[in-house]
Design a protein around this motif. Sequence first.
Motif, PDB file in Angstrom:
ATOM      1  N   ILE A  23      70.483  31.721  10.538  1.00  0.00           N
ATOM      2  CA  ILE A  23      70.329  30.418  11.214  1.00  0.00           C
ATOM      3  C   ILE A  23      68.970  29.814  10.894  1.00  0.00           C
ATOM      4  CG2 ILE A  23      70.064  29.328  13.475  1.00  0.00           C
ATOM      5  CD1 ILE A  23      72.232  31.222  14.505  1.00  0.00           C
ATOM      6  N   TYR A  24      67.897  30.628  11.040  1.00  0.00           N
ATOM      7  CA  TYR A  24      66.557  30.138  10.718  1.00  0.00           C
ATOM      8  C   TYR A  24      66.468  29.724   9.248  1.00  0.00           C
ATOM      9  CZ  TYR A  24      64.505  31.488  15.164  1.00  0.00           C
ATOM     10  OH  TYR A  24      64.194  31.565  16.491  1.00  0.00           O
ATOM     11  N   LEU A  25      67.066  30.525   8.372  1.00  0.00           N
ATOM     12  CA  LEU A  25      67.009  30.234   6.947  1.00  0.00           C
ATOM     13  C   LEU A  25      67.721  28.921   6.639  1.00  0.00           C
ATOM     14  CD1 LEU A  25      65.797  31.803   4.541  1.00  0.00           C
ATOM     15  CD2 LEU A  25      68.108  32.597   4.008  1.00  0.00           C
ATOM     16  N   GLY A  26      68.879  28.710   7.257  1.00  0.00           N
ATOM     17  CA  GLY A  26      69.639  27.485   7.021  1.00  0.00           C
ATOM     18  C   GLY A  26      68.911  26.255   7.535  1.00  0.00           C
ATOM     19  N   LEU A  27      68.373  26.358   8.755  1.00  0.00           N
ATOM     20  CA  LEU A  27      67.647  25.212   9.314  1.00  0.00           C
ATOM     21  C   LEU A  27      66.402  24.901   8.491  1.00  0.00           C
ATOM     22  CD1 LEU A  27      67.924  26.020  13.138  1.00  0.00           C
ATOM     23  CD2 LEU A  27      69.075  24.188  11.892  1.00  0.00           C
ATOM     24  N   ASN A  28      65.718  25.951   8.044  1.00  0.00           N
ATOM     25  CA  ASN A  28      64.525  25.752   7.227  1.00  0.00           C
ATOM     26  C   ASN A  28      64.879  25.077   5.911  1.00  0.00           C
ATOM     27  OD1 ASN A  28      61.730  26.023   6.784  1.00  0.00           O
ATOM     28  ND2 ASN A  28      62.105  27.807   5.471  1.00  0.00           N
ATOM     29  N   PHE A  29      66.016  25.449   5.349  1.00  0.00           N
ATOM     30  CA  PHE A  29      66.459  24.837   4.084  1.00  0.00           C
ATOM     31  C   PHE A  29      66.759  23.351   4.282  1.00  0.00           C
ATOM     32  CE2 PHE A  29      70.003  23.596   1.309  1.00  0.00           C
ATOM     33  CZ  PHE A  29      69.428  23.850   0.072  1.00  0.00           C
ATOM     34  N   ILE A  30      67.419  23.029   5.413  1.00  0.00           N
ATOM     35  CA  ILE A  30      67.756  21.619   5.682  1.00  0.00           C
ATOM     36  C   ILE A  30      66.484  20.789   5.865  1.00  0.00           C
ATOM     37  CG2 ILE A  30      68.840  20.076   7.361  1.00  0.00           C
ATOM     38  CD1 ILE A  30      70.885  22.321   7.866  1.00  0.00           C
ATOM     39  N   VAL A  31      65.531  21.343   6.635  1.00  0.00           N
ATOM     40  CA  VAL A  31      64.289  20.603   6.886  1.00  0.00           C
ATOM     41  C   VAL A  31      63.494  20.431   5.595  1.00  0.00           C
ATOM     42  CG1 VAL A  31      62.065  20.687   8.089  1.00  0.00           C
ATOM     43  CG2 VAL A  31      64.166  21.301   9.285  1.00  0.00           C
ATOM     44  N   ALA A  32      63.538  21.449   4.727  1.00  0.00           N
ATOM     45  CA  ALA A  32      62.788  21.371   3.469  1.00  0.00           C
ATOM     46  C   ALA A  32      63.291  20.254   2.565  1.00  0.00           C
ATOM     47  CB  ALA A  32      62.869  22.714   2.739  1.00  0.00           C
ATOM     48  N   LYS A  33      64.532  19.805   2.772  1.00  0.00           N
ATOM     49  CA  LYS A  33      65.102  18.724   1.954  1.00  0.00           C
ATOM     50  C   LYS A  33      64.630  17.342   2.396  1.00  0.00           C
ATOM     51  CE  LYS A  33      67.555  21.265  -0.795  1.00  0.00           C
ATOM     52  NZ  LYS A  33      67.219  21.333  -2.244  1.00  0.00           N
ATOM     53  N   ARG A  86      57.063  17.902   8.571  1.00  0.00           N
ATOM     54  CA  ARG A  86      56.052  18.371   9.531  1.00  0.00           C
ATOM     55  C   ARG A  86      56.525  18.212  10.975  1.00  0.00           C
ATOM     56  NH1 ARG A  86      50.537  15.801   6.835  1.00  0.00           N
ATOM     57  NH2 ARG A  86      50.463  17.198   5.002  1.00  0.00           N
ATOM     58  N   ARG A  87      57.290  17.141  11.235  1.00  0.00           N
ATOM     59  CA  ARG A  87      57.747  16.916  12.611  1.00  0.00           C
ATOM     60  C   ARG A  87      58.858  17.884  13.007  1.00  0.00           C
ATOM     61  NH1 ARG A  87      58.333  10.310  12.357  1.00  0.00           N
ATOM     62  NH2 ARG A  87      56.099   9.829  12.162  1.00  0.00           N
ATOM     63  N   LEU A  88      59.742  18.158  12.069  1.00  0.00           N
ATOM     64  CA  LEU A  88      60.929  18.948  12.401  1.00  0.00           C
ATOM     65  C   LEU A  88      60.710  20.456  12.296  1.00  0.00           C
ATOM     66  CD1 LEU A  88      63.706  16.838  10.618  1.00  0.00           C
ATOM     67  CD2 LEU A  88      63.217  16.957  13.065  1.00  0.00           C
ATOM     68  N   LEU A  89      59.742  20.860  11.453  1.00  0.00           N
ATOM     69  CA  LEU A  89      59.584  22.297  11.193  1.00  0.00           C
ATOM     70  C   LEU A  89      59.335  23.124  12.467  1.00  0.00           C
ATOM     71  CD1 LEU A  89      59.710  24.273   8.889  1.00  0.00           C
ATOM     72  CD2 LEU A  89      57.232  24.016   8.586  1.00  0.00           C
ATOM     73  N   PRO A  90      58.476  22.673  13.424  1.00  0.00           N
ATOM     74  CA  PRO A  90      58.287  23.497  14.647  1.00  0.00           C
ATOM     75  C   PRO A  90      59.584  23.719  15.408  1.00  0.00           C
ATOM     76  CG  PRO A  90      56.576  21.826  14.476  1.00  0.00           C
ATOM     77  CD  PRO A  90      57.592  21.506  13.423  1.00  0.00           C
ATOM     78  N   TYR A  91      60.457  22.678  15.408  1.00  0.00           N
ATOM     79  CA  TYR A  91      61.711  22.808  16.168  1.00  0.00           C
ATOM     80  C   TYR A  91      62.693  23.762  15.487  1.00  0.00           C
ATOM     81  CZ  TYR A  91      59.909  18.817  18.716  1.00  0.00           C
ATOM     82  OH  TYR A  91      59.125  18.001  19.479  1.00  0.00           O
ATOM     83  N   VAL A  92      62.492  24.013  14.198  1.00  0.00           N
ATOM     84  CA  VAL A  92      63.341  24.992  13.522  1.00  0.00           C
ATOM     85  C   VAL A  92      63.138  26.372  14.139  1.00  0.00           C
ATOM     86  CG1 VAL A  92      63.685  26.215  11.346  1.00  0.00           C
ATOM     87  CG2 VAL A  92      63.458  23.734  11.360  1.00  0.00           C
ATOM     88  N   PHE A  93      61.884  26.664  14.494  1.00  0.00           N
ATOM     89  CA  PHE A  93      61.572  27.994  15.014  1.00  0.00           C
ATOM     90  C   PHE A  93      61.785  28.090  16.530  1.00  0.00           C
ATOM     91  CE2 PHE A  93      59.192  27.564  11.067  1.00  0.00           C
ATOM     92  CZ  PHE A  93      59.576  28.721  10.413  1.00  0.00           C
ATOM     93  N   ILE A  94      61.470  27.025  17.267  1.00  0.00           N
ATOM     94  CA  ILE A  94      61.615  27.129  18.729  1.00  0.00           C
ATOM     95  C   ILE A  94      62.949  26.563  19.203  1.00  0.00           C
ATOM     96  CG2 ILE A  94      59.123  26.955  19.056  1.00  0.00           C
ATOM     97  CD1 ILE A  94      59.577  24.101  20.074  1.00  0.00           C
TER      98      ILE A  94
END
Length: 329
Positions: free
Chosen positions: A20-30, A37-45
């Motif tokens: 799940i973390y890997l998928g969300l991180n991949f989406i945000v990286a796109k 920068r805005r979305l990355l913290p919400y990927v983890f929390i």
Amino acid sequence: MQIISVLSSVIGGLAVSFLIYLGLNFIVAKTNTAWNRRLLPYVFIGPVLLLILVFLIGPTLLTVYQSLLKTDQYGLQSFGGLSNYVSLFTTPSFLQTLLNNLLWIIVVPAVTVIIGLAVATLADRLGPKREKTFKSIIFLPMAISFIAAATIWSFVYYYVAPGQPQVGLLNGIWTGITHADPIAWLQNSTAHANSFLIMAVVIWLNAGYAMVLLSAAIKAVPEETIEAARIDGASERQAFFQIIAPQIRGTIIAVFITVLITVMKIFDIVFAMTSGAFNTNVLGMEFYNQFFSFNNPGKASAVVVILIIAVIPVVIYQVRTYRQQEALR
């Protein structure tokens, strides 16, 4: 097979969380850099917030709503506003239950901390080998469940009619010394004596926990400050209360609050020893009676909401204390 099943569940849960973390991180990286920068913290929390919302906030709101429903004699529910709260606070037995809980939260944490401090201080003077043995004995009750402890202490308080051999330890001592009739200790509500006897079980269980934390805090106090106080003429009592106690204040508060929160949700020991009879009822027992014995989920939920409201100031105080300690570091 059970161990394999548990290990498979743990490994599977970790793998799913990682994906799940890997998928969300991949989406945000796109996304572009600003949104990244805005979305990355919400990927983890984000997943944690979702779990808190589903398993903590959601049930709490549902309990509050349920407390506003009243149940008729046929078990049908309808909106009753604050009628459950009015009914509870105008019932003498519930007010007595609140008084019992108040006694619990005053007596048990305070006595537990005092005993923990005394044992931790005295044990440090026994020498390394005897200190470990002594602390192990004090800590041993922590390995016992509340129900097991209640069973053990029920034998201590056991009552047998006069004229027969006394099986209970306390009545054995009492009748042996005074030659008077045995006392039904858990039925004796004079000055809340039976409640204090039940509290003794919880203190016995938690004294080891308090001792371990407070002993560690005392050992962390710089020896130079204590020696300087002794050189200046301070007695052992003055060195403890004016040098050691202020430096371990944070640990004392943490132990006190932890035991206090444990006490506020106390249920199993009272259930096993008296079932709330003989004026020993507490809020946890009142919830059980309202929900399972009287089939009144509205009032049971109202009891839970009252308990939540009572816990909130304690949690706020604990958070403030923790922040103050962090600021001093």
